[in-house]
Design a protein around this motif. Structure first.
Motif, PDB file in Angstrom:
ATOM      1  N   THR A 182       0.865  -1.167   0.000  1.00 58.72           N
ATOM      2  CA  THR A 182       0.000   0.000   0.000  1.00 58.72           C
ATOM      3  C   THR A 182       0.905   1.220   0.000  1.00 58.72           C
ATOM      4  N   THR A 183       0.638   2.161  -0.901  1.00 59.25           N
ATOM      5  CA  THR A 183       1.458   3.373  -0.992  1.00 59.25           C
ATOM      6  C   THR A 183       0.568   4.599  -0.899  1.00 59.25           C
ATOM      7  N   TYR A 184       1.013   5.554  -0.100  1.00 60.29           N
ATOM      8  CA  TYR A 184       0.327   6.839   0.001  1.00 60.29           C
ATOM      9  C   TYR A 184       1.303   7.932  -0.413  1.00 60.29           C
ATOM     10  N   GLY A 185       0.922   8.736  -1.383  1.00 64.43           N
ATOM     11  CA  GLY A 185       1.760   9.829  -1.858  1.00 64.43           C
ATOM     12  C   GLY A 185       1.606  11.062  -0.983  1.00 64.43           C
ATOM     13  N   ILE A 186       2.704  11.524  -0.411  1.00 63.60           N
ATOM     14  CA  ILE A 186       2.675  12.682   0.477  1.00 63.60           C
ATOM     15  C   ILE A 186       2.286  13.957  -0.276  1.00 63.60           C
ATOM     16  N   ASP A 187       2.355  13.936  -1.589  1.00 63.19           N
ATOM     17  CA  ASP A 187       1.961  15.108  -2.380  1.00 63.19           C
ATOM     18  C   ASP A 187       0.479  15.446  -2.209  1.00 63.19           C
ATOM     19  N   ASP A 188      -0.304  14.548  -1.612  1.00 60.28           N
ATOM     20  CA  ASP A 188      -1.733  14.744  -1.386  1.00 60.28           C
ATOM     21  C   ASP A 188      -2.043  15.227   0.035  1.00 60.28           C
ATOM     22  N   ALA A 240       1.002  22.750   2.543  1.00 62.06           N
ATOM     23  CA  ALA A 240       1.124  24.046   3.210  1.00 62.06           C
ATOM     24  C   ALA A 240       2.580  24.397   3.512  1.00 62.06           C
ATOM     25  N   ASP A 241       3.395  23.386   3.793  1.00 67.42           N
ATOM     26  CA  ASP A 241       4.810  23.587   4.113  1.00 67.42           C
ATOM     27  C   ASP A 241       5.709  23.579   2.874  1.00 67.42           C
ATOM     28  N   SER A 242       5.107  23.479   1.694  1.00 59.20           N
ATOM     29  CA  SER A 242       5.866  23.363   0.428  1.00 59.20           C
ATOM     30  C   SER A 242       6.827  22.176   0.458  1.00 59.20           C
ATOM     31  N   GLU A 243       6.383  21.085   1.055  1.00 59.51           N
ATOM     32  CA  GLU A 243       7.167  19.842   1.156  1.00 59.51           C
ATOM     33  C   GLU A 243       6.368  18.659   0.615  1.00 59.51           C
ATOM     34  N   ALA A 244       5.546  18.905  -0.387  1.00 63.44           N
ATOM     35  CA  ALA A 244       4.613  17.898  -0.899  1.00 63.44           C
ATOM     36  C   ALA A 244       5.296  16.960  -1.884  1.00 63.44           C
ATOM     37  N   HIS A 245       6.213  16.156  -1.363  1.00 65.08           N
ATOM     38  CA  HIS A 245       6.873  15.141  -2.182  1.00 65.08           C
ATOM     39  C   HIS A 245       7.260  13.969  -1.272  1.00 65.08           C
ATOM     40  N   GLY A 246       7.247  12.779  -1.842  1.00 61.17           N
ATOM     41  CA  GLY A 246       7.590  11.585  -1.086  1.00 61.17           C
ATOM     42  C   GLY A 246       6.412  10.635  -0.959  1.00 61.17           C
ATOM     43  N   PHE A 247       6.593   9.607  -0.132  1.00 61.72           N
ATOM     44  CA  PHE A 247       5.559   8.584   0.011  1.00 61.72           C
ATOM     45  C   PHE A 247       5.745   7.791   1.294  1.00 61.72           C
ATOM     46  N   VAL A 248       4.677   7.085   1.672  1.00 64.15           N
ATOM     47  CA  VAL A 248       4.699   6.072   2.719  1.00 64.15           C
ATOM     48  C   VAL A 248       4.323   4.768   2.032  1.00 64.15           C
ATOM     49  N   LYS A 249       5.185   3.767   2.128  1.00 56.64           N
ATOM     50  CA  LYS A 249       4.922   2.465   1.515  1.00 56.64           C
ATOM     51  C   LYS A 249       4.908   1.408   2.622  1.00 56.64           C
ATOM     52  N   VAL A 250       3.802   0.669   2.706  1.00 54.02           N
ATOM     53  CA  VAL A 250       3.624  -0.330   3.758  1.00 54.02           C
ATOM     54  C   VAL A 250       3.455  -1.709   3.126  1.00 54.02           C
ATOM     55  N   ALA A 304      -0.136  11.210   7.240  1.00 55.43           N
ATOM     56  CA  ALA A 304       0.289  10.330   6.144  1.00 55.43           C
ATOM     57  C   ALA A 304       0.234   8.871   6.600  1.00 55.43           C
ATOM     58  N   ASN A 305       0.584   8.602   7.850  1.00 55.07           N
ATOM     59  CA  ASN A 305       0.529   7.237   8.377  1.00 55.07           C
ATOM     60  C   ASN A 305      -0.908   6.734   8.412  1.00 55.07           C
ATOM     61  N   LYS A 306      -1.821   7.581   8.812  1.00 55.53           N
ATOM     62  CA  LYS A 306      -3.232   7.205   8.849  1.00 55.53           C
ATOM     63  C   LYS A 306      -3.754   6.919   7.430  1.00 55.53           C
ATOM     64  N   TYR A 307      -3.427   7.806   6.494  1.00 59.74           N
ATOM     65  CA  TYR A 307      -3.908   7.619   5.128  1.00 59.74           C
ATOM     66  C   TYR A 307      -3.322   6.378   4.468  1.00 59.74           C
ATOM     67  N   ILE A 331       1.743  -5.725   9.687  1.00 57.13           N
ATOM     68  CA  ILE A 331       2.778  -4.961   9.003  1.00 57.13           C
ATOM     69  C   ILE A 331       4.072  -5.769   8.926  1.00 57.13           C
ATOM     70  N   LEU A 332       4.587  -5.923   7.709  1.00 56.70           N
ATOM     71  CA  LEU A 332       5.865  -6.596   7.489  1.00 56.70           C
ATOM     72  C   LEU A 332       7.018  -5.603   7.386  1.00 56.70           C
ATOM     73  N   GLY A 333       6.715  -4.413   6.907  1.00 57.21           N
ATOM     74  CA  GLY A 333       7.745  -3.400   6.763  1.00 57.21           C
ATOM     75  C   GLY A 333       7.174  -2.104   6.234  1.00 57.21           C
ATOM     76  N   VAL A 334       7.913  -1.017   6.466  1.00 53.87           N
ATOM     77  CA  VAL A 334       7.477   0.309   6.037  1.00 53.87           C
ATOM     78  C   VAL A 334       8.689   1.091   5.548  1.00 53.87           C
ATOM     79  N   THR A 335       8.513   1.792   4.445  1.00 52.03           N
ATOM     80  CA  THR A 335       9.510   2.733   3.955  1.00 52.03           C
ATOM     81  C   THR A 335       8.823   4.080   3.803  1.00 52.03           C
ATOM     82  N   ILE A 336       9.441   5.122   4.359  1.00 54.13           N
ATOM     83  CA  ILE A 336       8.919   6.477   4.228  1.00 54.13           C
ATOM     84  C   ILE A 336      10.005   7.342   3.606  1.00 54.13           C
ATOM     85  N   VAL A 337       9.626   8.078   2.563  1.00 56.30           N
ATOM     86  CA  VAL A 337      10.523   9.027   1.917  1.00 56.30           C
ATOM     87  C   VAL A 337       9.835  10.385   1.954  1.00 56.30           C
ATOM     88  N   GLY A 338      10.492  11.370   2.528  1.00 51.87           N
ATOM     89  CA  GLY A 338       9.921  12.710   2.594  1.00 51.87           C
ATOM     90  C   GLY A 338      10.372  13.442   3.840  1.00 51.87           C
TER      91      GLY A 338
END
Length: 105
Positions: A26-32, A38-48, A100-103, A57-64
């Protein structure tokens, strides 16, 4: 630390494939995410990675931005066997990056 930050706990897709461990992604794009926008940091993702058909949960990668801080919720969840449904049911203050974790859940 890098820019953007990268944080990981548990398995990623490459590790799971190498170990022949079945998984769903499951991937959530932080751009959303409102706070990131608001912080002009709308890039990256949470991948679970989870067990197929389950919320374990087997693993999580967060970029951002603040990935190193955001990963803590997943570290706690994995340590104590808390699944994605419990993360989803947890109140996350609006607007924060932690949403982002919730989404993703």
């Amino acid at each position: 630390f890098t820019d953007p930050e990268v944080a990981r706990v548990g398995l990623n897709e490459k590790d799971a494939k190498a170990a022949n461990t079945p998984f769903e992604v499951t991937t959530y794009g932080i751009d959303d995410l409102d706070r990131a926008i608001a912080d002009s940091e709308a890039h990256g993702f949470v991948k679970v990675l989870t067990v197929p058909g389950k919320d374990k949960i087997l693993g999580v990668t967060i970029v951002g931005t603040h990935a190193g801080d955001l990963i803590a919720e997943y570290i706690l969840a994995m340590k104590y066997g808390i699944g994605l449904n419990k993360i989803l049911g947890t109140i996350h203050i609006y607007p924060t990056l932690a949403e982002a974790n919730k989404y993703a859940a």
